[in-house]
Design an enzyme around this catalytic site. Sequence first.
Site, PDB file in Angstrom:
ATOM      1  N   ASP A   1     -20.977  12.056 -67.017  1.00 16.83           N
ATOM      2  CA  ASP A   1     -20.354  12.909 -68.037  1.00 16.83           C
ATOM      3  C   ASP A   1     -18.997  12.310 -68.435  1.00 16.83           C
ATOM      4  O   ASP A   1     -18.581  11.287 -67.897  1.00 16.83           O
ATOM      5  CB  ASP A   1     -20.207  14.356 -67.508  1.00 16.83           C
TER       6      ASP A   1
ATOM      7  N   HIS B   1     -21.957   4.458 -63.065  1.00 14.69           N
ATOM      8  CA  HIS B   1     -23.356   4.715 -63.435  1.00 14.69           C
ATOM      9  C   HIS B   1     -23.545   4.955 -64.923  1.00 14.69           C
ATOM     10  O   HIS B   1     -24.537   5.547 -65.321  1.00 14.69           O
ATOM     11  CB  HIS B   1     -23.893   5.914 -62.629  1.00 14.69           C
TER      12      HIS B   1
HETATM   13  C1  BV8 Z   1     -27.898  -1.214 -57.589  1.00 14.20           C
HETATM   14  C2  BV8 Z   1     -27.236   7.719 -63.446  1.00 14.20           C
HETATM   15  C3  BV8 Z   1     -28.210  -3.558 -57.421  1.00 14.20           C
HETATM   16  C4  BV8 Z   1     -28.560   8.268 -63.881  1.00 14.20           C
HETATM   17  C5  BV8 Z   1     -27.391   7.457 -61.035  1.00 14.20           C
HETATM   18  C6  BV8 Z   1     -27.820  -0.620 -51.000  1.00 14.20           C
HETATM   19  C7  BV8 Z   1     -27.077  -1.392 -51.879  1.00 14.20           C
HETATM   20  C8  BV8 Z   1     -27.380  -1.421 -53.227  1.00 14.20           C
HETATM   21  C9  BV8 Z   1     -28.434  -0.646 -53.725  1.00 14.20           C
HETATM   22  C10 BV8 Z   1     -29.159   0.128 -52.856  1.00 14.20           C
HETATM   23  C11 BV8 Z   1     -28.866   0.139 -51.504  1.00 14.20           C
HETATM   24  N1  BV8 Z   1     -29.726   0.986 -50.911  1.00 14.20           N
HETATM   25  C12 BV8 Z   1     -30.558   1.501 -51.844  1.00 14.20           C
HETATM   26  C13 BV8 Z   1     -30.251   0.993 -53.035  1.00 14.20           C
HETATM   27  C14 BV8 Z   1     -30.943   1.306 -54.280  1.00 14.20           C
HETATM   28  C15 BV8 Z   1     -30.330   2.491 -55.008  1.00 14.20           C
HETATM   29  C16 BV8 Z   1     -29.953   3.632 -54.109  1.00 14.20           C
HETATM   30  O1  BV8 Z   1     -28.794   3.821 -53.769  1.00 14.20           O
HETATM   31  N2  BV8 Z   1     -30.934   4.432 -53.745  1.00 14.20           N
HETATM   32  C17 BV8 Z   1     -30.669   5.614 -52.924  1.00 14.20           C
HETATM   33  C18 BV8 Z   1     -31.476   6.792 -53.453  1.00 14.20           C
HETATM   34  C19 BV8 Z   1     -31.009   5.248 -51.500  1.00 14.20           C
HETATM   35  N3  BV8 Z   1     -29.167   2.069 -55.767  1.00 14.20           N
HETATM   36  C20 BV8 Z   1     -29.354   1.558 -56.999  1.00 14.20           C
HETATM   37  O2  BV8 Z   1     -30.458   1.373 -57.485  1.00 14.20           O
HETATM   38  C21 BV8 Z   1     -28.106   1.202 -57.794  1.00 14.20           C
HETATM   39  N4  BV8 Z   1     -28.260  -0.140 -58.312  1.00 14.20           N
HETATM   40  O3  BV8 Z   1     -27.474  -1.126 -56.483  1.00 14.20           O
HETATM   41  O4  BV8 Z   1     -28.105  -2.437 -58.245  1.00 14.20           O
HETATM   42  C22 BV8 Z   1     -29.617  -3.544 -56.912  1.00 14.20           C
HETATM   43  C23 BV8 Z   1     -30.651  -3.499 -57.837  1.00 14.20           C
HETATM   44  C24 BV8 Z   1     -31.982  -3.501 -57.355  1.00 14.20           C
HETATM   45  C25 BV8 Z   1     -32.222  -3.477 -55.980  1.00 14.20           C
HETATM   46  C26 BV8 Z   1     -31.147  -3.486 -55.063  1.00 14.20           C
HETATM   47  C27 BV8 Z   1     -29.840  -3.516 -55.528  1.00 14.20           C
HETATM   48  C28 BV8 Z   1     -27.964   2.110 -58.998  1.00 14.20           C
HETATM   49  C29 BV8 Z   1     -27.773   3.529 -58.586  1.00 14.20           C
HETATM   50  C30 BV8 Z   1     -27.388   4.362 -59.823  1.00 14.20           C
HETATM   51  C31 BV8 Z   1     -28.411   5.454 -60.033  1.00 14.20           C
HETATM   52  N5  BV8 Z   1     -27.986   6.301 -61.157  1.00 14.20           N
HETATM   53  N6  BV8 Z   1     -26.954   8.163 -62.077  1.00 14.20           N
HETATM   54  C32 BV8 Z   1     -28.505   9.759 -64.082  1.00 14.20           C
HETATM   55  O5  BV8 Z   1     -27.480  10.404 -63.780  1.00 14.20           O
HETATM   56  O6  BV8 Z   1     -29.518  10.292 -64.573  1.00 14.20           O
HETATM   57  S1  BV8 Z   1     -27.075   8.025 -59.487  1.00 14.20           S
HETATM   58  C33 BV8 Z   1     -26.958   9.727 -59.477  1.00 14.20           C
HETATM   59  O7  BV8 Z   1     -26.730  10.032 -58.104  1.00 14.20           O
HETATM   60  C34 BV8 Z   1     -25.778  10.332 -60.210  1.00 14.20           C
HETATM   61  O8  BV8 Z   1     -24.949   9.402 -60.847  1.00 14.20           O
HETATM   62  C35 BV8 Z   1     -24.998  10.988 -59.068  1.00 14.20           C
HETATM   63  O9  BV8 Z   1     -23.654  11.054 -59.303  1.00 14.20           O
HETATM   64  C36 BV8 Z   1     -25.320  10.031 -58.006  1.00 14.20           C
HETATM   65  C37 BV8 Z   1     -24.950  10.265 -56.605  1.00 14.20           C
HETATM   66  O10 BV8 Z   1     -25.233  11.571 -56.285  1.00 14.20           O
HETATM   67  P1  BV8 Z   1     -23.978  12.539 -56.061  1.00 14.20           P
HETATM   68  O11 BV8 Z   1     -22.954  12.294 -57.130  1.00 14.20           O
HETATM   69  O12 BV8 Z   1     -23.520  12.409 -54.679  1.00 14.20           O
HETATM   70  O13 BV8 Z   1     -24.617  13.930 -56.366  1.00 14.20           O
HETATM   71  P2  BV8 Z   1     -25.488  14.805 -55.369  1.00 14.20           P
HETATM   72  O14 BV8 Z   1     -26.141  15.863 -56.203  1.00 14.20           O
HETATM   73  O15 BV8 Z   1     -26.315  13.921 -54.493  1.00 14.20           O
HETATM   74  O16 BV8 Z   1     -24.401  15.483 -54.400  1.00 14.20           O
HETATM   75  C38 BV8 Z   1     -23.459  16.402 -54.927  1.00 14.20           C
HETATM   76  C39 BV8 Z   1     -22.447  16.631 -53.834  1.00 14.20           C
HETATM   77  O17 BV8 Z   1     -21.432  17.481 -54.346  1.00 14.20           O
HETATM   78  C40 BV8 Z   1     -23.016  17.314 -52.598  1.00 14.20           C
HETATM   79  O18 BV8 Z   1     -22.543  16.665 -51.445  1.00 14.20           O
HETATM   80  C41 BV8 Z   1     -22.440  18.736 -52.681  1.00 14.20           C
HETATM   81  O19 BV8 Z   1     -22.177  19.274 -51.403  1.00 14.20           O
HETATM   82  C42 BV8 Z   1     -21.145  18.501 -53.400  1.00 14.20           C
HETATM   83  N7  BV8 Z   1     -20.623  19.631 -54.166  1.00 14.20           N
HETATM   84  C43 BV8 Z   1     -21.332  20.612 -54.777  1.00 14.20           C
HETATM   85  N8  BV8 Z   1     -20.482  21.448 -55.423  1.00 14.20           N
HETATM   86  C44 BV8 Z   1     -19.221  20.950 -55.235  1.00 14.20           C
HETATM   87  C45 BV8 Z   1     -19.310  19.800 -54.439  1.00 14.20           C
HETATM   88  N9  BV8 Z   1     -18.227  19.081 -54.071  1.00 14.20           N
HETATM   89  C46 BV8 Z   1     -17.023  19.512 -54.506  1.00 14.20           C
HETATM   90  N10 BV8 Z   1     -16.856  20.605 -55.294  1.00 14.20           N
HETATM   91  C47 BV8 Z   1     -17.926  21.341 -55.666  1.00 14.20           C
HETATM   92  N11 BV8 Z   1     -17.757  22.450 -56.440  1.00 14.20           N
END
Ligand code: BV8
Length: 248
Positions: free
Chosen positions: A109, A124
């Site tokens: 956002d 991202h």
């Molecule tokens: C990449 C855009 C190179 C799309 C998103 C190790 C190294 C590198 C890569 C990897 C690795 N291990 C695995 C990978 C692959 C992958 C990955 O991480 N997979 C995960 C699922 C295991 N990573 C990738 O693919 C990345 N690319 O590394 O490139 C590469 C390429 C190929 C192969 C290897 C390496 C790209 C990742 C980007 C994905 N795109 N967003 C869209 O939005 O539609 S990520 C998406 O998740 C959002 O951007 C979001 O922000 C992000 C992370 O989630 P969070 O922000 O943490 O949100 P979530 O809902 O999970 O949690 C919310 C939190 O807020 C909670 O903890 C909650 O308690 C808290 N909360 C709630 N209310 C409040 C609050 N906190 C404070 N105040 C409140 N009021």
Amino acid sequence: MAELDDPVRDLRERIAAASRVCVLTGAGMSAESGIATFRDALTGLWSRFDPARLASEEGFRADPQLVWDWYAERREGVRQAQPNAGHRALGDFARRRPGVLTVVSQNVDDLHQRAGNADTVRLHGDILADRWLEPCRRGRACDPAAAGIDRPPRCAECGNLVRPGVVWFGEMLPPGAIEAAERAARAAEVMLVVGTSGAVWPAAGLAATARRGGARVAIVNPHASEIDGEAHVVLRGTAAQLLPRLFG
Ligand code: BV8
């Protein structure tokens, strides 16, 4: 010791004294602006889908209209949303203390930018931006208005699809983004991690990077995250409650 008595006051004093502060934000940062967190985004119509599948090129190619509609709904939510007190606290701090704060966000956002952190590092991408799915053979910039009213819009000449300008799972981050984020984390005296589950890499690795660089690492999150172990202090609260007290 101040820290034991009042970790919020201790952290506020550290931030006030610091010359370099890095804040990494996740979807929780925008929750109090009414934008569902990433892992809560799939409510109602979308509840039967896996976000990691929808937020991927494979998922888009498998069903372009479904994924396009999901993003269109989320885009409308972003346009309706306003920065919350947490965003405003960071924007006001940047105005008062130019050059001290670097905001690094996983969020797609524009609420940090609208609150005054124009130089936020976008790891991202940007949900309000559009891109061609394939590189355009004519080198044309992506203009959905010219691509028609289909969902997703499609180039009338070559059939190229328009896709959201976000980083999907399995895609590289924008050139220079993670490097800029790592530089800010390594240089930080205070690293604050706000509203992220710590599930997505390489963003999740920034807390450890900051700690190795000697930063005081703190987490703001009402719930446990996968990177709590990297923090010196965990503040169980929300962004809009705690950031004004830390940066006010
Ligand atoms: C990449 C855009 C190179 C799309 C998103 C190790 C190294 C590198 C890569 C990897 C690795 N291990 C695995 C990978 C692959 C992958 C990955 O991480 N997979 C995960 C699922 C295991 N990573 C990738 O693919 C990345 N690319 O590394 O490139 C590469 C390429 C190929 C192969 C290897 C390496 C790209 C990742 C980007 C994905 N795109 N967003 C869209 O939005 O539609 S990520 C998406 O998740 C959002 O951007 C979001 O922000 C992000 C992370 O989630 P969070 O922000 O943490 O949100 P979530 O809902 O999970 O949690 C919310 C939190 O807020 C909670 O903890 C909650 O308690 C808290 N909360 C709630 N209310 C409040 C609050 N906190 C404070 N105040 C409140 N009021």
